[in-house]
Design a protein around this motif. Structure first.
Motif, PDB file in Angstrom:
ATOM      1  N   THR A   4      10.244   8.957   0.435  1.00  0.00           N
ATOM      2  CA  THR A   4       9.994  10.000   1.434  1.00  0.00           C
ATOM      3  C   THR A   4      11.289  10.516   2.023  1.00  0.00           C
ATOM      4  N   GLU A  72       3.431   6.441   1.487  1.00  0.00           N
ATOM      5  CA  GLU A  72       4.232   5.797   0.440  1.00  0.00           C
ATOM      6  C   GLU A  72       3.974   4.291   0.425  1.00  0.00           C
ATOM      7  N   TYR A  75       0.628   3.577  -1.204  1.00  0.00           N
ATOM      8  CA  TYR A  75       0.716   3.642  -2.666  1.00  0.00           C
ATOM      9  C   TYR A  75       1.349   2.370  -3.233  1.00  0.00           C
ATOM     10  N   TYR A  88       3.362   7.920  -6.112  1.00  0.00           N
ATOM     11  CA  TYR A  88       3.570   8.671  -4.876  1.00  0.00           C
ATOM     12  C   TYR A  88       4.416   9.910  -5.142  1.00  0.00           C
ATOM     13  N   TYR A  92       3.245  13.921  -4.946  1.00  0.00           N
ATOM     14  CA  TYR A  92       3.920  14.937  -4.149  1.00  0.00           C
ATOM     15  C   TYR A  92       4.183  16.192  -4.972  1.00  0.00           C
ATOM     16  N   VAL A 125      -0.077  14.917   1.788  1.00  0.00           N
ATOM     17  CA  VAL A 125       0.321  13.620   2.331  1.00  0.00           C
ATOM     18  C   VAL A 125      -0.472  13.301   3.596  1.00  0.00           C
ATOM     19  N   THR A 128      -4.099  12.421   2.837  1.00  0.00           N
ATOM     20  CA  THR A 128      -4.191  11.078   2.262  1.00  0.00           C
ATOM     21  C   THR A 128      -4.198  10.052   3.390  1.00  0.00           C
TER      22      THR A 128
END
Length: 208
Positions: A4, A72, A75, A88, A92, A125, A128
């Motif tokens: 990230t 993240e 995941y 991840y 994205y 993101v 999720t």
């Protein structure tokens, strides 16, 4: 360093360079007419690293930092360190592309239309995160507390309405498509998230 943070740093650097160079900005932005006519498909990805101004950039990167590091870690917890990071990162970029599809279909014959920003992927993101933590409390406008699941519903409703009604140079369809794409990807990879969401949605949690 997590993925990230790397995404954020690359986005900050690319956007900053585009602030200084209009030609680079024009080269990287999502321009559906050029994507279709000139087959410049790379724009569906590079446009997610370009922003219109510092406010646009900082807001997107703040939201990505706050929720991306959590997603993240989800995941990684679900799929293991290496596979989780790969999934991840793939999520994205896939969401970046899918978020641009509605505007691509709608505006591929409109040379004047273009769009930029990571908002579509950031929406993926964020949604999720909402699937896993529906009753966590978000700060609407960074001040007003609102349950994540309620925010998600309002966000989708507003994006649907705005994409049809507002003329404000914001690609609201990308926000909606990105949110849906982000949720679909984790559901495909980990179908049990549906049962987890339904279980947690029955367990209301207050803000304090």
């Amino acid at each position: 360093m997590n993925i990230t943070l790397i995404i954020i740093l690359v986005t900050l650097f690319t956007s900053y360079k585009c602030f200084q160079s209009q030609s680079l900005f024009n080269k990287l932005k999502n321009h559906p007419y050029s994507v279709v006519k000139n087959r410049e498909y790379y724009r569906l990805i590079t446009s997610g690293f370009v922003h219109g101004d510092w406010v646009h950039l900082i807001v997107n990167m703040f939201v990505l930092y706050e929720f991306g590091k959590i997603v993240e870690s989800i995941y990684i917890e679900l799929f293991g360190q290496l596979t989780g990071i790969i999934f991840y990162l793939a999520m994205y970029f896939i969401v970046l592309i899918l978020a641009d599809i509605p505007s691509l279909r709608q505006h591929h014959n409109h040379p004047s239309f273009s769009s930029i920003g990571a908002s579509g992927a950031v929406s993926g993101v964020l949604f999720t995160y909402i699937l896993f933590y529906p009753w966590s409390w978000l700060g609407l406008f960074f001040v007003i507390p609102i349950p994540a699941v309620v925010f998600g519903i309002l966000y989708l409703v507003y994006s649907t309405w705005a994409s049809k009604s507002k003329k404000d140079n914001i690609d609201h369809s990308a926000h909606f498509a990105g949110a849906i794409a982000g949720m679909l990807i984790i559901i495909i990879l980990h179908p049990k998230v549906i049962n987890l969401f339904l279980e947690r949605i029955t367990q209301f949690q207050g803000p304090f």
